[in-house]
Scaffold this motif. Sequence first.
Motif, PDB file in Angstrom:
ATOM      1  N   ALA A 210      21.919  50.636  37.924  1.00 14.04           N
ATOM      2  CA  ALA A 210      22.640  49.488  37.374  1.00 14.04           C
ATOM      3  C   ALA A 210      24.040  49.885  36.935  1.00 14.04           C
ATOM      4  CB  ALA A 210      21.857  48.889  36.206  1.00 14.04           C
ATOM      5  N   VAL A 211      24.185  51.116  36.426  1.00  8.55           N
ATOM      6  CA  VAL A 211      25.518  51.573  36.019  1.00  8.55           C
ATOM      7  C   VAL A 211      26.442  51.665  37.226  1.00  8.55           C
ATOM      8  CG1 VAL A 211      26.828  53.503  35.055  1.00  8.55           C
ATOM      9  CG2 VAL A 211      24.679  52.813  34.000  1.00  8.55           C
ATOM     10  N   GLY A 212      25.925  52.236  38.319  1.00  7.27           N
ATOM     11  CA  GLY A 212      26.732  52.333  39.532  1.00  7.27           C
ATOM     12  C   GLY A 212      27.137  50.963  40.036  1.00  7.27           C
ATOM     13  N   VAL A 213      26.186  50.035  40.002  1.00  2.28           N
ATOM     14  CA  VAL A 213      26.481  48.669  40.444  1.00  2.28           C
ATOM     15  C   VAL A 213      27.550  48.064  39.537  1.00  2.28           C
ATOM     16  CG1 VAL A 213      25.525  46.356  40.714  1.00  2.28           C
ATOM     17  CG2 VAL A 213      24.174  48.354  41.379  1.00  2.28           C
ATOM     18  N   GLY A 214      27.378  48.263  38.214  1.00  7.65           N
ATOM     19  CA  GLY A 214      28.310  47.696  37.239  1.00  7.65           C
ATOM     20  C   GLY A 214      29.716  48.194  37.454  1.00  7.65           C
ATOM     21  N   ASN A 215      29.849  49.482  37.745  1.00 11.44           N
ATOM     22  CA  ASN A 215      31.170  50.057  37.967  1.00 11.44           C
ATOM     23  C   ASN A 215      31.877  49.336  39.109  1.00 11.44           C
ATOM     24  OD1 ASN A 215      33.273  51.847  37.630  1.00 11.44           O
ATOM     25  ND2 ASN A 215      32.367  53.430  38.913  1.00 11.44           N
ATOM     26  N   ASN A 216      31.118  49.033  40.154  1.00 12.57           N
ATOM     27  CA  ASN A 216      31.713  48.341  41.309  1.00 12.57           C
ATOM     28  C   ASN A 216      32.028  46.875  41.029  1.00 12.57           C
ATOM     29  OD1 ASN A 216      31.935  50.176  43.696  1.00 12.57           O
ATOM     30  ND2 ASN A 216      29.825  50.579  43.117  1.00 12.57           N
ATOM     31  N   VAL A 217      31.019  46.156  40.505  1.00 14.20           N
ATOM     32  CA  VAL A 217      31.252  44.707  40.345  1.00 14.20           C
ATOM     33  C   VAL A 217      32.150  44.417  39.145  1.00 14.20           C
ATOM     34  CG1 VAL A 217      29.115  44.005  41.465  1.00 14.20           C
ATOM     35  CG2 VAL A 217      29.142  44.286  38.997  1.00 14.20           C
ATOM     36  N   GLY A 218      32.088  45.280  38.126  1.00 13.04           N
ATOM     37  CA  GLY A 218      32.916  45.023  36.950  1.00 13.04           C
ATOM     38  C   GLY A 218      34.331  45.492  37.162  1.00 13.04           C
ATOM     39  N   ASN A 219      34.480  46.802  37.413  1.00 14.70           N
ATOM     40  CA  ASN A 219      35.832  47.359  37.443  1.00 14.70           C
ATOM     41  C   ASN A 219      36.604  47.021  38.707  1.00 14.70           C
ATOM     42  OD1 ASN A 219      35.619  48.433  34.907  1.00 14.70           O
ATOM     43  ND2 ASN A 219      34.802  50.377  35.628  1.00 14.70           N
ATOM     44  N   ILE A 220      35.968  47.173  39.883  1.00 19.54           N
ATOM     45  CA  ILE A 220      36.740  46.968  41.120  1.00 19.54           C
ATOM     46  C   ILE A 220      36.866  45.481  41.441  1.00 19.54           C
ATOM     47  CG2 ILE A 220      36.952  47.549  43.549  1.00 19.54           C
ATOM     48  CD1 ILE A 220      35.425  50.068  43.036  1.00 19.54           C
ATOM     49  N   ALA A 221      35.718  44.799  41.570  1.00 15.76           N
ATOM     50  CA  ALA A 221      35.794  43.398  41.988  1.00 15.76           C
ATOM     51  C   ALA A 221      36.501  42.554  40.934  1.00 15.76           C
ATOM     52  CB  ALA A 221      34.389  42.856  42.233  1.00 15.76           C
ATOM     53  N   GLY A 222      36.243  42.835  39.650  1.00 15.22           N
ATOM     54  CA  GLY A 222      36.875  42.064  38.583  1.00 15.22           C
ATOM     55  C   GLY A 222      38.377  42.218  38.614  1.00 15.22           C
ATOM     56  N   MET A 223      38.827  43.472  38.723  1.00 13.83           N
ATOM     57  CA  MET A 223      40.270  43.719  38.738  1.00 13.83           C
ATOM     58  C   MET A 223      40.920  43.038  39.928  1.00 13.83           C
ATOM     59  SD  MET A 223      42.589  45.743  40.471  1.00 13.83           S
ATOM     60  CE  MET A 223      41.429  46.807  41.330  1.00 13.83           C
ATOM     61  N   ALA A 224      40.291  43.170  41.115  1.00 13.98           N
ATOM     62  CA  ALA A 224      40.890  42.592  42.314  1.00 13.98           C
ATOM     63  C   ALA A 224      40.964  41.071  42.217  1.00 13.98           C
ATOM     64  CB  ALA A 224      40.096  43.017  43.545  1.00 13.98           C
ATOM     65  N   ALA A 225      39.888  40.442  41.740  1.00 18.99           N
ATOM     66  CA  ALA A 225      39.898  38.984  41.635  1.00 18.99           C
ATOM     67  C   ALA A 225      40.933  38.524  40.620  1.00 18.99           C
ATOM     68  CB  ALA A 225      38.509  38.485  41.234  1.00 18.99           C
ATOM     69  N   ASP A 226      41.092  39.309  39.555  1.00 19.50           N
ATOM     70  CA  ASP A 226      42.075  38.987  38.524  1.00 19.50           C
ATOM     71  C   ASP A 226      43.491  39.043  39.107  1.00 19.50           C
ATOM     72  OD1 ASP A 226      43.630  38.804  36.260  1.00 19.50           O
ATOM     73  OD2 ASP A 226      42.614  40.392  35.158  1.00 19.50           O
ATOM     74  N   LEU A 227      43.809  40.144  39.813  1.00 21.32           N
ATOM     75  CA  LEU A 227      45.144  40.260  40.390  1.00 21.32           C
ATOM     76  C   LEU A 227      45.360  39.213  41.483  1.00 21.32           C
ATOM     77  CD1 LEU A 227      45.693  44.116  40.466  1.00 21.32           C
ATOM     78  CD2 LEU A 227      46.865  42.445  39.063  1.00 21.32           C
ATOM     79  N   PHE A 228      44.320  38.930  42.255  1.00 22.62           N
ATOM     80  CA  PHE A 228      44.433  37.879  43.271  1.00 22.62           C
ATOM     81  C   PHE A 228      44.775  36.545  42.605  1.00 22.62           C
ATOM     82  CE2 PHE A 228      42.512  34.432  45.767  1.00 22.62           C
ATOM     83  CZ  PHE A 228      43.106  34.654  47.004  1.00 22.62           C
ATOM     84  N   ASP A 229      44.123  36.302  41.465  1.00 22.55           N
ATOM     85  CA  ASP A 229      44.360  35.065  40.737  1.00 22.55           C
ATOM     86  C   ASP A 229      45.808  34.990  40.252  1.00 22.55           C
ATOM     87  OD1 ASP A 229      44.119  32.802  39.144  1.00 22.55           O
ATOM     88  OD2 ASP A 229      43.218  33.909  37.475  1.00 22.55           O
ATOM     89  N   SER A 230      46.321  36.101  39.709  1.00 25.96           N
ATOM     90  CA  SER A 230      47.715  36.106  39.258  1.00 25.96           C
ATOM     91  C   SER A 230      48.661  35.898  40.428  1.00 25.96           C
ATOM     92  CB  SER A 230      48.055  37.432  38.586  1.00 25.96           C
ATOM     93  OG  SER A 230      47.326  37.575  37.403  1.00 25.96           O
ATOM     94  N   PHE A 231      48.341  36.579  41.516  1.00 26.18           N
ATOM     95  CA  PHE A 231      49.136  36.498  42.746  1.00 26.18           C
ATOM     96  C   PHE A 231      49.226  35.031  43.196  1.00 26.18           C
ATOM     97  CE2 PHE A 231      48.832  37.086  47.529  1.00 26.18           C
ATOM     98  CZ  PHE A 231      50.064  37.697  47.716  1.00 26.18           C
ATOM     99  N   ALA A 232      48.065  34.395  43.300  1.00 27.37           N
ATOM    100  CA  ALA A 232      48.037  32.997  43.734  1.00 27.37           C
ATOM    101  C   ALA A 232      48.731  32.111  42.701  1.00 27.37           C
ATOM    102  CB  ALA A 232      46.592  32.543  43.939  1.00 27.37           C
ATOM    103  N   GLY A 233      48.453  32.337  41.422  1.00 25.47           N
ATOM    104  CA  GLY A 233      49.039  31.510  40.366  1.00 25.47           C
ATOM    105  C   GLY A 233      50.552  31.570  40.382  1.00 25.47           C
TER     106      GLY A 233
END
Lengths: 684, 684
Positions: A210-233
Amino acid sequence: MQGLARFSYYLGILSFIAAWSIYIYIKKEPNGTSAIQEHEEMVHKGVISFLKREYFILVLFLFLLSILLGLSLNEWGTSISFLAGALCSIIGGFCGIIAATRGGSRAAEAAKRSGEPKALILTYLSGSVMGLAISGMGLLGMGLLFRYHGGDPDRAGYIYGFAMGASFIAIFYRLGGGIYNNAAVFAADLVGRMETGIPEKGPRNPAVIAVGVGNNVGNIAGMAADLFDSFAGAVIATIAIGATLSITPEFYAKFPLVKDIEPANIRLMYMAMPILVIMAGMLSSFIGIFSVRIFQHRNPARVLRHTILLADGLFIIIVAIIIYNMGMPWGSFWAILSGLLCGIAISILTGYYASGPVIRRIAGQSKIGPATVIISGLAAGMLSACLPILLLCAAAFVGYQTAGVYGIPLAAVGMLSTAGAIITVYSCGPIADNAGGMSEISGLDLETRKITANLGAIGHTTTAIGKSFATGSAALTAFALFTAFTQVAGLEVINIKKPLVLVGLFVGSLVPIICSSLTITSADKVASIIVEEVRRQFREIPGLLEGKDGAKPDPRKCVSISATSALGKTFLPILIAVLTPVVTAFLLGSETLCGMILGSTVMGLFLALLMVNGGTAWDNIKNYIEKGHVGGKGSINHNAAIVGDTVGVPFKDSSGPAMNIIMKLIPVVSLIIAPIIPAVGYII
Amino acid sequence: MQGLARFSYYLGILSFIAAWSIYIYIKKEPNGTSAIQEHEEMVHKGVISFLKREYFILVLFLFLLSILLGLSLNEWGTSISFLAGALCSIIGGFCGIIAATRGGSRAAEAAKRSGEPKALILTYLSGSVMGLAISGMGLLGMGLLFRYHGGDPDRAGYIYGFAMGASFIAIFYRLGGGIYNNAAVFAADLVGRMETGIPEKGPRNPAVIAVGVGNNVGNIAGMAADLFDSFAGAVIATIAIGATLSITPEFYAKFPLVKDIEPANIRLMYMAMPILVIMAGMLSSFIGIFSVRIFQHRNPARVLRHTILLADGLFIIIVAIIIYNMGMPWGSFWAILSGLLCGIAISILTGYYASGPVIRRIAGQSKIGPATVIISGLAAGMLSACLPILLLCAAAFVGYQTAGVYGIPLAAVGMLSTAGAIITVYSCGPIADNAGGMSEISGLDLETRKITANLGAIGHTTTAIGKSFATGSAALTAFALFTAFTQVAGLEVINIKKPLVLVGLFVGSLVPIICSSLTITSADKVASIIVEEVRRQFREIPGLLEGKDGAKPDPRKCVSISATSALGKTFLPILIAVLTPVVTAFLLGSETLCGMILGSTVMGLFLALLMVNGGTAWDNIKNYIEKGHVGGKGSINHNAAIVGDTVGVPFKDSSGPAMNIIMKLIPVVSLIIAPIIPAVGYII
């Protein structure tokens, strides 16, 4: 030249294809021992199972919301662009995260076989799949929407939904993924401490996956979606302002055009400009990303930096050429440059805070006890918020002085245009961290572990920098969206002296406060659910507790139930963030809504920086002590630092970054509902 | 009727005389065993030595500042009223604190001799010296200034300095006293833990006296100076708005007068109104305070509440009579009532948070570890900030709706008019707490200790309520001063869409952030100086460590050096809070300054409530566990709660309350410099 903007989506497709090719190349690389392969497979499946659960909820949510949007706005263009924004973020993010789960093991193996440069390249390329896929999807989506609606200012509103779709995905990823990630870390630690004889990091502990999964979905996917959102905004805000700009003689007198342009074309030029700018950013990102092969023999930390700086340098040259060719006022160039420099400055500052004397000072005081570590960390977090806030104000102000209201979103676009290269580097962080973990699990030789440990440490710093860059760009995007909203709503004056606007300011500040308060304790609750499940597995799977061969934990079950619980915790904060602007707008009118947006930005920005920087500081203090300083592992100092780090986990990994999205979500919702907001509220 | 306002200062003198008579009465009461007497004398001398040091610094500071003010404003009226405000706060506070140091021992002795009612009355009357003396000095000072300048709108500006003087004293008391108080607590604890064989609370520990001194100068004097500052600020803001109100036909149409009044008299009526209102408050406070004799046989917590409610009830009736007699619009009545109710509601809310299920829930989680206690406390602190903020917005808004811009400061006046009764009750808290400590030291019988312990517990809750009442009233006063500034500066419209105003908003939010960051760590530093001194005494005073008879510590030296160090820590935050508005005004203009004021209020209010409520929650969790719940003293839970409490001490006793003054200081400085602020800043 502006005609080029109509074909931008081809560049998006190209970028997506490049991302896919890189993924195929990485996938073919050898990925180590069977132990590593098994671990990777489990994490990979865990990620897929988390995402499946998330998509299931999202589909329902998006479907309902798009219908609601269509019915209330009485047109379906916005609903379609809303779904497009969400879909682009999902697809790009999915590709990126799949590649990320494959990167760690291959980088570790490469370190063993060919040394540092090859390991670095594999880490970097794994990250680049996210960078290229998600920015490519952004260019594809916005490019297509611009192709169909961009030629007509009256239809520009149809495009705005894209940014809202991106925001929705981002908040689900940031919050759901973040809470899940924290909970997994807590749970693994609790299980390790409370159940006798099971090492925290052992493969028998089902929470480890679960920790390994969390690292991927939290840190990588979260950051990318956040920056994508800023980019689009940022891009959407610029288009919105371009579409509504009052192009008067005074405007020209202040911001003279470089060339004579047919008056009918001027507005279109202003609308096309941001698309051209992100095309320039995409091209520069390509070159920046592939330059990693040239830089590969340098110090890895420098390589990461240089790829971004190369992309930024190329980008600003191309922008200058575009502006000169189109005949736009030079002010736009300065606005873009100010945003770009602001982003670079924030990154440098975070690098300083994350590694500087502050950490050593607090670590030195840790012997007094955990309370001192907490207080000093909070003080450091507060202080570290100041310079970034001033830098963001400066960027927005320079943007305004050089290009009028149009300059504020343009500064945000400048900060985010090279998203391809930026997201690549920030995705590398967790992957490099992962490579370090992999080489520990498989017991690689000392030389290899030195390489992966070095990569891991750099990845750690990069992740921290990525977090404050994301916050900075979110704040600048929030300014941009606020300005766009005031333009679209036709508000020339928002008088803060009016008590209702003041009330809006304070009510707005409550939204980030409530959302932080709700989310910082969520991880604790989800963690207890994971612990319960881990205990059940130890009880019901024969031989697991004793470590017998063949007794395997069921990590997928563990991931699945905790994912549901983590995602459940995101509903209330999202509801508050979405409903507050809508309710405020209808009850108290659009001026109050402006106050609200600003209140939420002021408070959200502070809380985000406090939590991200404070959390990072505690994390670094712990790491510093674990390296053997001021007492080392197991000392009183170390125990005090652990308390700080535990407080810091939800700060830096879920609640803090979630503020980024809250800041943007409120103005973007306002922008969407602008056409139907009554001039004065219903109750006033 | 408004002619009465010219004689208000007589009522101030009367109140001051009443305070003095009560002090003489208390002083004559018996005060227990010689051990108690000696302890009391040491604390008393310590307080005097702290105050001497403080006055020495203050005199220099006030002298310089008043000259600077006179020279830059090119008139001396403001300087004189500035000094008057400072002097009134100093004199009133001095009398109150002297009485407070005498109260604890006498209440404990009375509990032994005559039981609870008499102990309660002595505690209450000791507090009433502060209440009557300081509100009396306020009425005296403002009454005299009004007598000489109040008749002429053009000279109203001479009065404004009074509020600034009050603010200066308040920030010195809140910060200097608060930091000193925290440092003493930390040091006594550190000495107790680190030096073998010396009990934390033993009389041989020279830091113990410092704790007693800190309780008086931090909690009592700081709270009283803070409320005095709000009281003065609210009245001055109302006078300022009265003097500059544009009394147009539209104004009358909206807020019709009850009687026909000669037009020349209307402005004077608006200016005299706040003075009349606080006269009404003073009279009601008298009756409320002396009603303690009637209520004395009830439950002590109720007695405290009832005296305030009685005063409030009488007050609002007198106000109605005044308004009717003068012929003012009834809207003013509603504005005053809304402020009054807001204050009561905030007090009730805090009572709930300080004792409610939140505490039990967090205490129950303390077994997971200190990090959970910290996170839950922060989450609770954040959440508890929301309702008070909404209540304050509602009060300001009702004030505006019912009486226009004049209604906003009037709401603040309504909240604070019964300051005499309010300060009395909130001063009782630490005195009652002290009585509990005294009876422990002298080993009184069980029955007596039960009485004083009960009083102590009630005092504890009262102190917490006093803190959030102080924050609420400070915020409402900040709104009032902001409105007064915009009126005096002649700003009809402050357009928040202008990027400079936006920049002001963000820069303003940084002031409380920086000041919190600087001050939360100050106590740690001062504590280490105290510890150093205590060690020196143990080393150099023969026989002290061994506890030989005749070997006495030198607590005065300990108090004196730590006072200097604590007061030294206040300079930088004060400088930042004073200089930021001045620099902003001259460089960026008055509109930006408005943004700044609001930014500092939004952030200051949040940080104050977060820190005060969070800190109180941690304190209560510790107390709850110490009463034997969830494991009791010495359990893991208790250790976790201690970490929370240690983090909470600077939160609730120095940094949090200091935000109150920062919120008011920025608009009051702006109000004073309003006549010389350039319309546009020098660099824009």
